[in-house]
Design an enzyme around this catalytic site. Structure first.
Site, short mmCIF file in Angstrom:
data_model
loop_
_atom_site.label_atom_id
_atom_site.label_comp_id
_atom_site.label_asym_id
_atom_site.label_seq_id
_atom_site.Cartn_x
_atom_site.Cartn_y
_atom_site.Cartn_z
N ASP A 67 0.82 -1.22 0.00
CA ASP A 67 0.00 0.00 0.00
C ASP A 67 0.85 1.27 0.00
O ASP A 67 2.06 1.22 0.20
CB ASP A 67 -0.96 -0.01 1.21
CG ASP A 67 -0.30 -0.51 2.50
OD1 ASP A 67 0.94 -0.47 2.58
OD2 ASP A 67 -1.02 -0.95 3.40
N ASN A 133 -7.54 -3.31 14.55
CA ASN A 133 -8.90 -3.69 14.16
C ASN A 133 -8.92 -4.88 13.20
O ASN A 133 -9.96 -5.20 12.63
CB ASN A 133 -9.63 -2.49 13.53
CG ASN A 133 -8.93 -1.97 12.27
OD1 ASN A 133 -7.97 -2.57 11.80
ND2 ASN A 133 -9.40 -0.86 11.74
C1 F6R Z 1 1.46 -1.46 6.14
C2 F6R Z 1 0.18 -2.10 6.29
C3 F6R Z 1 -0.60 -2.08 7.56
C4 F6R Z 1 0.26 -2.39 8.79
C5 F6R Z 1 -0.58 -2.35 10.06
C6 F6R Z 1 0.26 -2.57 11.30
O1 F6R Z 1 1.97 -1.65 4.83
O2 F6R Z 1 -0.26 -2.64 5.33
O3 F6R Z 1 -1.63 -3.02 7.47
O4 F6R Z 1 0.85 -3.64 8.64
O5 F6R Z 1 -1.23 -1.12 10.16
O6 F6R Z 1 1.17 -1.51 11.44
P1 F6R Z 1 2.30 -1.54 12.56
O7 F6R Z 1 3.25 -2.61 12.19
O8 F6R Z 1 2.93 -0.18 12.50
O9 F6R Z 1 1.60 -1.80 13.86
#
Ligand code: F6R
Length: 240
Positions: A67, A133
């Site tokens: 993303d 979530n």
């Molecule tokens: C990032 C992504 C998100 C993160 C998720 C967890 O490319 O796709 O889904 O993996 O928001 O983020 P962290 O690791 O910062 O807790």
């Protein structure tokens, strides 16, 4: 679904790096699906360490990130492009032309990204973090699963969670372009890493809950090759 719990967050993330490294070792022209966020950083450090020791080579590796924010220039230090450059791409010999992140804010841009993944032969291994979530990529809780790469409006929950990287929540972009659940499910193997107490509910719902678009990661119960790696805190609701 394989589920492994490690004593520390660092160990869980390094284990994810090992799985990506093993994939690179097995197939020098692998297609890697990559994630940003705090969780994968030690995984990328592991890959850089092995690259520096001459164990793995990125010369023929192709990457597709999950993303990117909409409306943020690639050179902006808060873009996911910049994140990947900082933590991986600038530190290994991956060819710039083999690196892909979604961009744009139209259905056509999403379709072009899906076509590029298909043309590369599909994703061999997809690294994932998870939102509190249960989101994966920017696939937020919804009443349906989305197939391909698409533009998403971020939930308040995700804006607040990502605000730590910006000066204030107001600066967090409201939209992103993300691979869909179909892209993730089409990867030959998926490695999801979750660390910290605030991911415990998402981990529990992903593994033990009903399969529902309200917990997007729960669809991974149906993936034929999915490994979930956590620390003890993220696994704290999994006891019984
Ligand atoms: C990032 C992504 C998100 C993160 C998720 C967890 O490319 O796709 O889904 O993996 O928001 O983020 P962290 O690791 O910062 O807790």
């Amino acid at each position: 679904m394989e589920f492994h719990v490690y004593e520390t967050a660092k160990a869980a993330c390094e284990a994810a790096g090992m799985l990506l490294g093993a994939q690179i070792t097995r197939k020098g022209d692998s297609v890697l699906g990559l994630a940003t966020g705090s969780t994968p950083i030690p995984a990328y450090e592991t890959l850089v360490k092995w690259y520096n020791r001459g164990v793995i080579d990125f010369d023929r590796i192709v990457t597709f990130n999950l993303d990117e924010y909409v409306g943020i220039d690639h050179k902006n230090p808060l873009s996911y492009h910049a994140f990947m450059d900082e933590h991986l791409f600038s530190k290994v010999n991956v060819r710039p032309e083999n690196v892909h992140l979604p961009s744009g804010h139209s259905a056509a841009a999403g379709a072009a990204y899906d076509a590029a993944i298909r043309a590369a032969g599909g994703i061999d291994i997809q690294l994932l973090g998870i939102g509190r979530n249960g989101h994966i990529g920017f696939n937020e809780p919804d009443d349906k699963f989305t197939y391909g790469t698409h533009v998403v409006t971020l939930t308040e929950n995700t804006i607040q969670a990502n605000a730590r990287f910006f000066r204030s929540p107001d600066e967090v972009p409201r939209q992103a372009i993300s691979m869909g659940i179909g892209n993730i499910m089409a990867a030959k193997c998926v490695v999801l890493v979750a660390t910290g107490r605030d991911k415990a509910e998402a981990v529990y719902n992903t593994i033990r809950g009903p399969i529902t678009p309200r917990v997007p990661a729960s669809i991974l119960q149906l993936h034929p090759c999915c490994v979930i790696l956590t620390d003890t805190e993220a696994a704290s609701l999994m006891k019984d």
